[in-house]
Design a protein around this motif. Structure first.
Motif, PDB file in Angstrom:
ATOM      1  N   LEU A 101     -22.865 -29.478 -41.325  1.00 49.74           N
ATOM      2  CA  LEU A 101     -21.768 -29.657 -42.267  1.00 49.74           C
ATOM      3  C   LEU A 101     -21.089 -28.306 -42.461  1.00 49.74           C
ATOM      4  O   LEU A 101     -21.726 -27.354 -42.913  1.00 49.74           O
ATOM      5  N   LEU A 102     -19.819 -28.216 -42.090  1.00 52.59           N
ATOM      6  CA  LEU A 102     -19.069 -26.960 -42.157  1.00 52.59           C
ATOM      7  C   LEU A 102     -17.954 -27.095 -43.191  1.00 52.59           C
ATOM      8  O   LEU A 102     -17.003 -27.853 -43.002  1.00 52.59           O
ATOM      9  N   ASP A 103     -18.071 -26.343 -44.276  1.00 55.20           N
ATOM     10  CA  ASP A 103     -17.138 -26.493 -45.384  1.00 55.20           C
ATOM     11  C   ASP A 103     -16.089 -25.383 -45.393  1.00 55.20           C
ATOM     12  O   ASP A 103     -16.408 -24.203 -45.246  1.00 55.20           O
ATOM     13  N   GLY A 104     -14.819 -25.783 -45.559  1.00 54.38           N
ATOM     14  CA  GLY A 104     -13.746 -24.816 -45.806  1.00 54.38           C
ATOM     15  C   GLY A 104     -13.173 -24.166 -44.563  1.00 54.38           C
ATOM     16  O   GLY A 104     -13.068 -22.931 -44.508  1.00 54.38           O
ATOM     17  N   PHE A 105     -12.735 -24.967 -43.585  1.00 56.01           N
ATOM     18  CA  PHE A 105     -12.203 -24.385 -42.348  1.00 56.01           C
ATOM     19  C   PHE A 105     -11.022 -23.464 -42.602  1.00 56.01           C
ATOM     20  O   PHE A 105     -10.850 -22.444 -41.914  1.00 56.01           O
ATOM     21  N   GLU A 106     -10.192 -23.784 -43.597  1.00 56.56           N
ATOM     22  CA  GLU A 106      -8.989 -22.968 -43.845  1.00 56.56           C
ATOM     23  C   GLU A 106      -9.348 -21.559 -44.297  1.00 56.56           C
ATOM     24  O   GLU A 106      -8.499 -20.666 -44.274  1.00 56.56           O
ATOM     25  N   GLU A 107     -10.616 -21.337 -44.674  1.00 57.41           N
ATOM     26  CA  GLU A 107     -11.056 -20.015 -45.101  1.00 57.41           C
ATOM     27  C   GLU A 107     -11.710 -19.227 -43.967  1.00 57.41           C
ATOM     28  O   GLU A 107     -12.187 -18.114 -44.181  1.00 57.41           O
ATOM     29  N   PHE A 108     -11.715 -19.797 -42.777  1.00 60.18           N
ATOM     30  CA  PHE A 108     -12.331 -19.140 -41.622  1.00 60.18           C
ATOM     31  C   PHE A 108     -11.435 -18.018 -41.123  1.00 60.18           C
ATOM     32  O   PHE A 108     -10.233 -18.198 -40.934  1.00 60.18           O
ATOM     33  N   SER A 109     -12.008 -16.838 -40.916  1.00 56.18           N
ATOM     34  CA  SER A 109     -11.224 -15.683 -40.480  1.00 56.18           C
ATOM     35  C   SER A 109     -10.980 -15.678 -38.981  1.00 56.18           C
ATOM     36  O   SER A 109     -10.187 -14.891 -38.477  1.00 56.18           O
ATOM     37  N   GLY A 110     -11.667 -16.554 -38.262  1.00 55.27           N
ATOM     38  CA  GLY A 110     -11.488 -16.634 -36.817  1.00 55.27           C
ATOM     39  C   GLY A 110     -10.394 -17.615 -36.431  1.00 55.27           C
ATOM     40  O   GLY A 110      -9.630 -18.087 -37.276  1.00 55.27           O
ATOM     41  N   SER A 111     -10.318 -17.911 -35.154  1.00 55.01           N
ATOM     42  CA  SER A 111      -9.266 -18.785 -34.643  1.00 55.01           C
ATOM     43  C   SER A 111      -9.827 -19.693 -33.556  1.00 55.01           C
ATOM     44  O   SER A 111     -10.707 -19.295 -32.786  1.00 55.01           O
ATOM     45  N   LEU A 112      -9.298 -20.914 -33.486  1.00 54.83           N
ATOM     46  CA  LEU A 112      -9.699 -21.835 -32.424  1.00 54.83           C
ATOM     47  C   LEU A 112      -8.912 -21.592 -31.143  1.00 54.83           C
ATOM     48  O   LEU A 112      -9.300 -22.060 -30.078  1.00 54.83           O
ATOM     49  N   SER A 113      -7.826 -20.849 -31.247  1.00 56.19           N
ATOM     50  CA  SER A 113      -6.953 -20.661 -30.087  1.00 56.19           C
ATOM     51  C   SER A 113      -7.107 -19.291 -29.442  1.00 56.19           C
ATOM     52  O   SER A 113      -6.348 -18.933 -28.552  1.00 56.19           O
ATOM     53  N   THR A 114      -8.084 -18.522 -29.878  1.00 51.78           N
ATOM     54  CA  THR A 114      -8.236 -17.174 -29.350  1.00 51.78           C
ATOM     55  C   THR A 114      -8.545 -17.188 -27.859  1.00 51.78           C
ATOM     56  O   THR A 114      -9.257 -18.059 -27.353  1.00 51.78           O
ATOM     57  N   GLU A 115      -7.989 -16.226 -27.151  1.00 56.21           N
ATOM     58  CA  GLU A 115      -8.279 -16.064 -25.731  1.00 56.21           C
ATOM     59  C   GLU A 115      -9.463 -15.134 -25.520  1.00 56.21           C
ATOM     60  O   GLU A 115      -9.945 -14.978 -24.404  1.00 56.21           O
ATOM     61  N   ASP A 116      -9.920 -14.509 -26.613  1.00 53.85           N
ATOM     62  CA  ASP A 116     -11.070 -13.617 -26.519  1.00 53.85           C
ATOM     63  C   ASP A 116     -12.346 -14.426 -26.361  1.00 53.85           C
ATOM     64  O   ASP A 116     -12.348 -15.662 -26.442  1.00 53.85           O
ATOM     65  N   GLU A 117     -13.438 -13.728 -26.150  1.00 48.05           N
ATOM     66  CA  GLU A 117     -14.725 -14.403 -26.060  1.00 48.05           C
ATOM     67  C   GLU A 117     -15.008 -15.116 -27.374  1.00 48.05           C
ATOM     68  O   GLU A 117     -14.890 -14.552 -28.453  1.00 48.05           O
ATOM     69  N   LYS A 118     -15.398 -16.375 -27.292  1.00 50.16           N
ATOM     70  CA  LYS A 118     -15.584 -17.197 -28.482  1.00 50.16           C
ATOM     71  C   LYS A 118     -17.031 -17.144 -28.950  1.00 50.16           C
ATOM     72  O   LYS A 118     -17.958 -17.134 -28.152  1.00 50.16           O
ATOM     73  N   SER A 119     -17.216 -17.149 -30.262  1.00 50.93           N
ATOM     74  CA  SER A 119     -18.562 -17.235 -30.813  1.00 50.93           C
ATOM     75  C   SER A 119     -19.067 -18.664 -30.661  1.00 50.93           C
ATOM     76  O   SER A 119     -18.293 -19.611 -30.468  1.00 50.93           O
ATOM     77  N   SER A 120     -20.377 -18.832 -30.779  1.00 50.38           N
ATOM     78  CA  SER A 120     -20.946 -20.185 -30.653  1.00 50.38           C
ATOM     79  C   SER A 120     -20.502 -21.077 -31.809  1.00 50.38           C
ATOM     80  O   SER A 120     -20.437 -22.301 -31.664  1.00 50.38           O
ATOM     81  N   LEU A 121     -20.150 -20.492 -32.972  1.00 47.58           N
ATOM     82  CA  LEU A 121     -19.636 -21.286 -34.082  1.00 47.58           C
ATOM     83  C   LEU A 121     -18.270 -21.869 -33.728  1.00 47.58           C
ATOM     84  O   LEU A 121     -17.983 -23.041 -34.007  1.00 47.58           O
ATOM     85  N   VAL A 122     -17.425 -21.059 -33.098  1.00 45.76           N
ATOM     86  CA  VAL A 122     -16.121 -21.558 -32.644  1.00 45.76           C
ATOM     87  C   VAL A 122     -16.313 -22.588 -31.542  1.00 45.76           C
ATOM     88  O   VAL A 122     -15.649 -23.634 -31.525  1.00 45.76           O
ATOM     89  N   GLU A 123     -17.232 -22.344 -30.633  1.00 47.10           N
ATOM     90  CA  GLU A 123     -17.489 -23.297 -29.550  1.00 47.10           C
ATOM     91  C   GLU A 123     -18.004 -24.625 -30.091  1.00 47.10           C
ATOM     92  O   GLU A 123     -17.667 -25.688 -29.573  1.00 47.10           O
ATOM     93  N   LEU A 124     -18.817 -24.575 -31.154  1.00 44.78           N
ATOM     94  CA  LEU A 124     -19.265 -25.806 -31.804  1.00 44.78           C
ATOM     95  C   LEU A 124     -18.071 -26.565 -32.349  1.00 44.78           C
ATOM     96  O   LEU A 124     -17.945 -27.783 -32.154  1.00 44.78           O
TER      97      LEU A 124
END
Length: 448
Positions: free
Chosen positions: A207-230
């Motif tokens: 359960l992931l609460d508050g996506f709008e408060e995430f400092s990362g991005s889903l569209s980044t071209e950089d290496e993605k963290s496993s949280l973003v990949e999830l």
């Protein structure tokens, strides 16, 4: 989120969805495959991890109801939340060009509802500020921990309830689980947690609460963290995931071409019947006050519309009880009077726990206080109008005003993690207004 041929990534996800659908036709969460004696790491068994999560959710799971009273918590039994599923005419996932389908069982139906004939592996739950997204996630985790008979997750071995706000853009899923839920444990690493999840993703719900408060991005071209990949459905495909977000967060999922994976639902505010029911419960010992308030609001459409937001329904009842509502004729004056109530309440507490006293604060000083914290919000608004989470550094020029604002309840201040993990240099401090509308009101006063 496209490969060089423009379609390969989406095709892989469609293949994964097809495979998962073959095992998801019953409308029930899959039965666990791994034994409670299974080891997550050489030092942590599944059973020990489960017990730690249960302790976490039962001990800290309740949500503060009143920003001016941190000892007042939401009663989960009073959570009356309506959920709608967005359904397209052809294929139910993600659409807003079709219709809304109310879920009759509301919260418990979120994980029971089949979409296009199967249980969706990813769910995006949208809701406006104050509509109860965080409380809903806390209740889901609490019901799992207490094995509530109506919970669709009661038989899931592990449920991880995480907050995007307590992560950085490069925080991994394993790091988030350790820092937010498990704490530092000798012999337990984020990498080992993720290895277990990779091998046993069907036995876990996240359960992931508050996506709008995430400092990362889903569209980044950089290496993605496993949280973003999830979140992108690129890892842990068998793990069912619920993401909550304010409505504006949906755009990121559209841009990442994820709405064919995510079932999109929306948490609704109080209906007229639910708000009336809440008022009756609030004034249970004084039904005449409840009726008088309902009649009063009939002629105050500008503030009456706010009772559909659970928080403001409570706040309006509080002001009515304190005889501070009858002079309200606009949303602006509602916020002014609510702040007046907060100050009065804080005066009754005096200097508590070393916090600054507001016993002798004047109207002018209160105005300067609002302008100070509102100025911080306004500077942020110039570059990011959706920002709702601030840091101590943002308030470094008005620390005294911040301390009083926290004491009153205008803003809250908390550490991002109760037990920081080693990859954090120091636990970041999170500061936010009690509601986005209150933040906007302070900005308005500052610029007036």
């Amino acid at each position: 989120m496209k490969d060089s041929d423009g379609t390969a990534t989406k095709q892989r996800m469609e293949d994964i969805l097809a495979s998962l659908n073959d095992h998801s036709q019953t409308g029930e969460q899959a039965k666990p495959k791994c034994s409670s004696k299974k080891m997550i790491t050489p030092k942590l068994s599944l059973d020990a991890c489960r017990k730690k999560l249960i302790d976490q959710y039962t001990r800290t799971g309740k949500i503060s109801l009143k920003p001016w009273d941190r000892t007042s918590y939401t009663d989960f039994d009073d959570l009356h939340t309506n959920i709608d599923l967005f359904a397209k005419n052809k294929g139910q996932r993600g659409g807003e060009d079709g219709k809304r389908i109310p879920l009759p069982g509301s919260i418990n139906d979120i994980f029971k509802t089949k979409v296009d004939g199967s249980l969706p592996p990813r769910i995006l739950l949208l809701g406006k500020p104050g509509h109860g997204k965080t409380t809903l996630v806390a209740k889901m985790a609490y019901d799992w921990a207490t094995k509530d008979g109506d919970s669709p997750l009661k038989d899931v071995p592990l449920v991880f309830a995480l907050k995007y706000r307590r992560t950085r853009k490069d925080t991994s899923l394993g790091e988030a689980i350790v820092s937010q839920l498990l704490g530092r444990m000798k012999g337990v690493t984020p990498e080992e947690i993720e290895e277990f999840l990779s091998d046993n993703d069907e036995d876990c719900v996240i359960l992931l609460d508050g996506f709008e408060e995430f400092s990362g991005s889903l569209s980044t071209e950089d290496e993605k963290s496993s949280l973003v990949e999830l979140t992108l459905f690129q890892r842990f495909p068998g793990c069912r995931v619920l993401v909550t977000s304010r409505p504006e967060g949906k755009e990121a999922f559209e841009e990442a071409d994820l709405l064919f994976v995510y079932a999109v639902m929306e948490i609704q505010g109080f209906t007229k019947e639910k708000s009336d029911e809440y008022m009756d419960r609030f004034f249970k010992s004084d039904p005449l006050s409840s009726n008088d308030l309902k009649n009063y609001l009939k002629g105050k459409s500008e503030i009456g519309c706010l009772v559909e937001i659970p928080f403001f329904c409570m706040a309006i009842c509080t002001l009515w009880q304190s005889d501070l509502l009858k002079s309200v004729d606009s949303q602006s004056s509602l916020f002014d009077n609510l702040l007046m109530y907060m100050v009065q309440h804080s005066r009754s507490k005096g200097n508590v726990g070393g916090l600054p006293t507001t016993r002798n604060i004047s109207a002018k000083e209160l105005q300067l206080l609002i302008c100070s914290v509102g100025g911080v919000a306004f500077e942020s608004f110039k570059t990011d109008e959706d920002r709702v989470v601030f840091s101590l550094k943002d308030f470094e020029h008005c620390q005294g005003a911040l301390d009083i604002a926290v004491h009153i309840g205008l803003v809250s201040k908390q550490t991002a993690s109760t037990e920081p993990a080693v990859w954090f240099e120091e636990p970041p401090m999170i500061i936010e207004f009690y509601h986005k509308l209150a933040q906007e009101h302070c900005i308005g006063i500052q610029v007036a």
